[in-house]
Design an enzyme around this catalytic site. Structure first.
Site, PDB file in Angstrom:
ATOM      1  N   ASN A  45      10.513   2.424   2.361  1.00 45.42           N
ATOM      2  CA  ASN A  45       9.766   1.463   3.180  1.00 45.42           C
ATOM      3  C   ASN A  45      10.215   0.018   2.973  1.00 45.42           C
ATOM      4  OD1 ASN A  45       8.289   3.355   4.525  1.00 45.42           O
ATOM      5  ND2 ASN A  45       6.456   3.176   3.255  1.00 45.42           N
ATOM      6  N   GLY A  48       0.774  -1.233   0.000  1.00 42.88           N
ATOM      7  CA  GLY A  48       0.000   0.000   0.000  1.00 42.88           C
ATOM      8  C   GLY A  48       0.804   1.280   0.000  1.00 42.88           C
ATOM      9  N   ASP A  49       2.090   1.214   0.372  1.00 43.33           N
ATOM     10  CA  ASP A  49       2.931   2.421   0.398  1.00 43.33           C
ATOM     11  C   ASP A  49       4.375   2.011   0.088  1.00 43.33           C
ATOM     12  OD1 ASP A  49       3.712   5.050   0.691  1.00 43.33           O
ATOM     13  OD2 ASP A  49       3.603   5.074   2.872  1.00 43.33           O
ATOM     14  N   LEU A  50       4.528   1.281  -1.020  1.00 40.44           N
ATOM     15  CA  LEU A  50       5.785   0.600  -1.307  1.00 40.44           C
ATOM     16  C   LEU A  50       6.745   1.502  -2.098  1.00 40.44           C
ATOM     17  CD1 LEU A  50       7.204  -2.079  -0.779  1.00 40.44           C
ATOM     18  CD2 LEU A  50       6.334  -2.886  -2.981  1.00 40.44           C
TER      19      LEU A  50
END
Length: 292
Positions: free
Chosen positions: A206, A200-202
């Site tokens: 991260n 979702g926030d790659l």
């Protein structure tokens, strides 16, 4: 310095979870991003990673992150820090996970990373969405389930942040109309795919190389969505080797035309960044919208 009462409560929470008496000997502040205070805590049972945040402003942020890491970890596809416990002491919220030691990348790091992500994306669900809302950065992420990806993307992602940006006078009415027009076109733009489990926030900030030389991902904004969202996010700020994309395509090929859809998938994280960090992302959003 961390308040002694807070440290004592964190030690007690760790003890309850691990079923062994935990004594915190040291808390060393480390860099961990813009949102949370982060520490490496040394205990009689080894090192743990600690995040602190404002429990008043973000009362359920760490509960959501705990759930997301648990969901990712349960797939046994790609490494994530194991969430251990979370809670709050007065106005400070905390989350404790295992501490991931940095290592040197294995020779085929990118190919291995791509294969693990492809396995994650093969985790299915009947609907797009997630059990509950969570966060991307400090913004609430809505996960109301829908059977249609275009409907989910419009109603849970693009339009809520577009309205927020308009209400905050960051964008003008014409951009709202452009976004509404694009949302009506989404059924013709996206090929049909089953809901896939996403980080979702790659972006490159991260993931890290773990002690075993393989990728470890963290700070998720988990939901079941169209997997091109994760792939587009990897392209937004750089940091992913070309080998990663070739390897992913070999294991779990994306539908033809995926590269032409990257901009549309990037609209959501660009809206997030515009709301969190200012108007410098405005032009990127405008350019994507003008192409459609």
């Amino acid at each position: 310095m961390i308040d002694e009462i807070l440290l004592s409560r964190i030690g007690a929470a760790l003890s309850d979870e691990l079923k062994v008496k935990i004594l915190i000997n040291q808390a060393e502040k480390i860099h961990g991003g813009d949102i949370n205070e982060t520490y490496r805590i040394q205990t009689n049972e080894g090192y743990f990673f600690l995040k602190l945040n404002d429990a008043i402003r973000f009362p359920d942020m760490f509960a959501a992150e705990y759930a997301g890491l648990t969901t990712l970890g349960a797939t046994q596809t790609i490494a994530v820090p194991r969430p251990v416990c979370y809670g709050a002491v007065q106005q400070q919220a905390f989350l404790v996970t295992t501490f991931v030691e940095k290592g040197s990348a294995m020779r085929d790091f990118w190919e291995d990373f791509a294969a693990m992500l492809a396995k994650l994306h093969q985790q299915r669900h009947p609907h797009f969405g997630y059990d509950s809302p969570n966060y991307i950065g400090t913004l609430r992420q809505y996960n109301t389930p829908y059977s249609s990806w275009p409907v989910f993307y419009a109603f849970n992602r693009l339009m809520p942040l577009t309205r927020m940006a308009y209400d905050q006078h960051i964008i003008e009415k014409v951009m709202v109309h452009q976004m509404e027009k694009l949302c009506r076109q989404l059924p013709e733009i996206f090929p049909q795919e089953p809901p896939a489990l996403l980080h979702g926030d790659l972006w490159s900030g991260n993931f890290m190389v773990g002690s075993n030389g393989r990728a470890c991902i963290y700070d998720p904004a988990v939901y079941y969505g169209h997997r091109e969202m994760d792939m587009a996010m990897t392209r937004l700020f750089g940091g992913f080797d070309t080998k990663f994309y070739y390897a992913y395509q070999a294991v779990h090929p994306l539908a033809p035309g995926w590269q032409q859809r990257i901009g549309i998938c990037q609209l959501y994280p660009l809206l997030v960044h515009m709301l969190l960090f200012g108007g410098s992302y405005y032009n990127s959003i405008r350019e994507i919208l003008q192409q459609h």
